[in-house]
Scaffold this active site. Structure first.
Site, PDB file in Angstrom:
ATOM      1  CG  HIS A  34     -33.416 -18.241 -48.737  1.00 54.82           C
ATOM      2  ND1 HIS A  34     -32.757 -19.065 -49.630  1.00 54.82           N
ATOM      3  CD2 HIS A  34     -33.396 -17.012 -49.301  1.00 54.82           C
ATOM      4  CE1 HIS A  34     -32.381 -18.367 -50.684  1.00 54.82           C
ATOM      5  NE2 HIS A  34     -32.747 -17.103 -50.503  1.00 54.82           N
ATOM      6  N   GLY A  36     -31.721 -21.792 -49.631  1.00 59.14           N
ATOM      7  CA  GLY A  36     -30.842 -21.644 -50.804  1.00 59.14           C
ATOM      8  C   GLY A  36     -29.428 -21.277 -50.362  1.00 59.14           C
ATOM      9  CG  HIS A  37     -28.614 -17.493 -48.493  1.00 54.87           C
ATOM     10  ND1 HIS A  37     -29.844 -16.972 -48.180  1.00 54.87           N
ATOM     11  CD2 HIS A  37     -28.047 -16.628 -49.367  1.00 54.87           C
ATOM     12  CE1 HIS A  37     -30.024 -15.840 -48.816  1.00 54.87           C
ATOM     13  NE2 HIS A  37     -28.952 -15.599 -49.555  1.00 54.87           N
ATOM     14  CB  VAL A 181     -32.367 -24.489 -53.501  1.00 54.56           C
ATOM     15  CG1 VAL A 181     -33.203 -25.378 -52.576  1.00 54.56           C
ATOM     16  CG2 VAL A 181     -30.894 -24.858 -53.400  1.00 54.56           C
TER      17      VAL A 181
END
Ligand code: PAF
Length: 286
Positions: A34, A36-37, A181
């Site tokens: 997602h 964040g990654h 995030v």
């Protein structure tokens, strides 16, 4: 973007990069990528010339075989997302390549025992979880020999456990923390969020709101950690559908609980909504 399945191939790839003077970064993931990654990838890019993203659902860190089975595996979509971020290579090995003996069961094999930062919070009730995390990372660090690896502050305890391992075992890799995030509504990004119903998602927002309010109170003078923790538990549980598992203000490095806030520290809060564990945390700055 290359996709590599064998550890011998990724070793050769890294050797080639290093021979041409490139600095290599590693972004460890279990897939189900997602935003964040993807933010970890952009931080890795800023610190290196070549980025390896690994996707490996690590059996050694799951206590419950059902959780391991249920863990989302979305390789094709993950590869698309990685391509979109200009990742140089995705390393997606089979379990047999990473754990030639024992299939990821730690008992009987040589493995890493995580240090004392692993003892509470996520370590409670998940015995061996951080041993599994440290063991797979050690294996990956040995295979890949990257210069840096990026870990999100979303899993704040994991970041500290890994940093402790690298320091204690003198592993020659630099750990780079990446800021947590949040989604547009404040919810910390996590692969688990997709399992929330629209109602559950709305209710879960109390977690990030409560942490933000605590940070605000600390910057306006509150120093009593216990009072902040109690108020946070009450606020989060006031809806009746969100259950706090732990709410702890801790030293930002050692993760030792604090009672008086006299330096920047971390507020860790994990709560369950519709049976889904949501981890969040925030820096408190007096
Ligand atoms: O945070 C994760 O996704 C995993 O714990 C990690 C670091 C990839 C190790 O399996």
């Amino acid at each position: 973007m290359e996709v590599v399945r064998k550890s011998e191939e990724i070793k050769a790839w890294v050797r080639k990069q290093k021979a041409s003077g490139k600095k290599v970064s590693l972004v460890p993931t279990m897939g189900a990528l997602h935003a964040g990654h993807l933010s970890l990838v952009s931080i890795a890019k800023a610190h290196s010339d070549a980025v390896i993203l690994y996707i490996f659902v690590n059996p050694a860190q799951f206590n419950d075989p059902k959780d391991l089975e249920k863990y989302p595996r979305t390789l094709e979509r993950d590869l698309e997302l990685a391509r979109g971020e200009n990742v140089d290579v995705v390393f997606a090995p089979e379990a047999a390549d990473i754990y030639p003996e024992g299939g990821g069961k730690l008992s009987g094999t040589c493995h890493v025992r995580a240090g004392n930062r692993s003892e509470n919070f996520e370590g409670d009730g998940r015995p061996g979880h951080f041993d599994g995390v440290c063991t797979v990372l050690n294996i990956m660090f040995n295979i890949v020999e990257a210069d840096t690896a990026v870990f999100g502050e979303k899993d704040y305890q994991q970041l500290q456990v890994v940093s402790q391992m690298v320091k204690d075992l003198q592993i020659p890799i630099e750990i780079i923390p990446a800021p947590l995030v949040r989604d547009h509504d404040g919810l910390a990004l996590s692969s688990r969020n997709v399992r929330l119903s629209p109602e559950g998602r709305k209710e879960s927002l109390v977690i990030s709101r409560t942490l933000a309010a605590a940070a605000e109170k600390v910057s306006s003078g509150e120093r009593d950690a216990r009072k902040l923790e109690q108020n946070a538990i009450q606020a989060v549980e006031s809806t009746g559908r969100v259950k706090v598992e732990y709410a702890s203000i801790v030293d930002a490095d050692s993760l030792e609980p604090l009672s008086h806030i006299d330096k920047p520290c971390q507020f860790l809060l994990t709560a369950t909504v519709e049976g889904i564990r949501l981890l969040d945390n925030i820096r408190l700055k007096p």
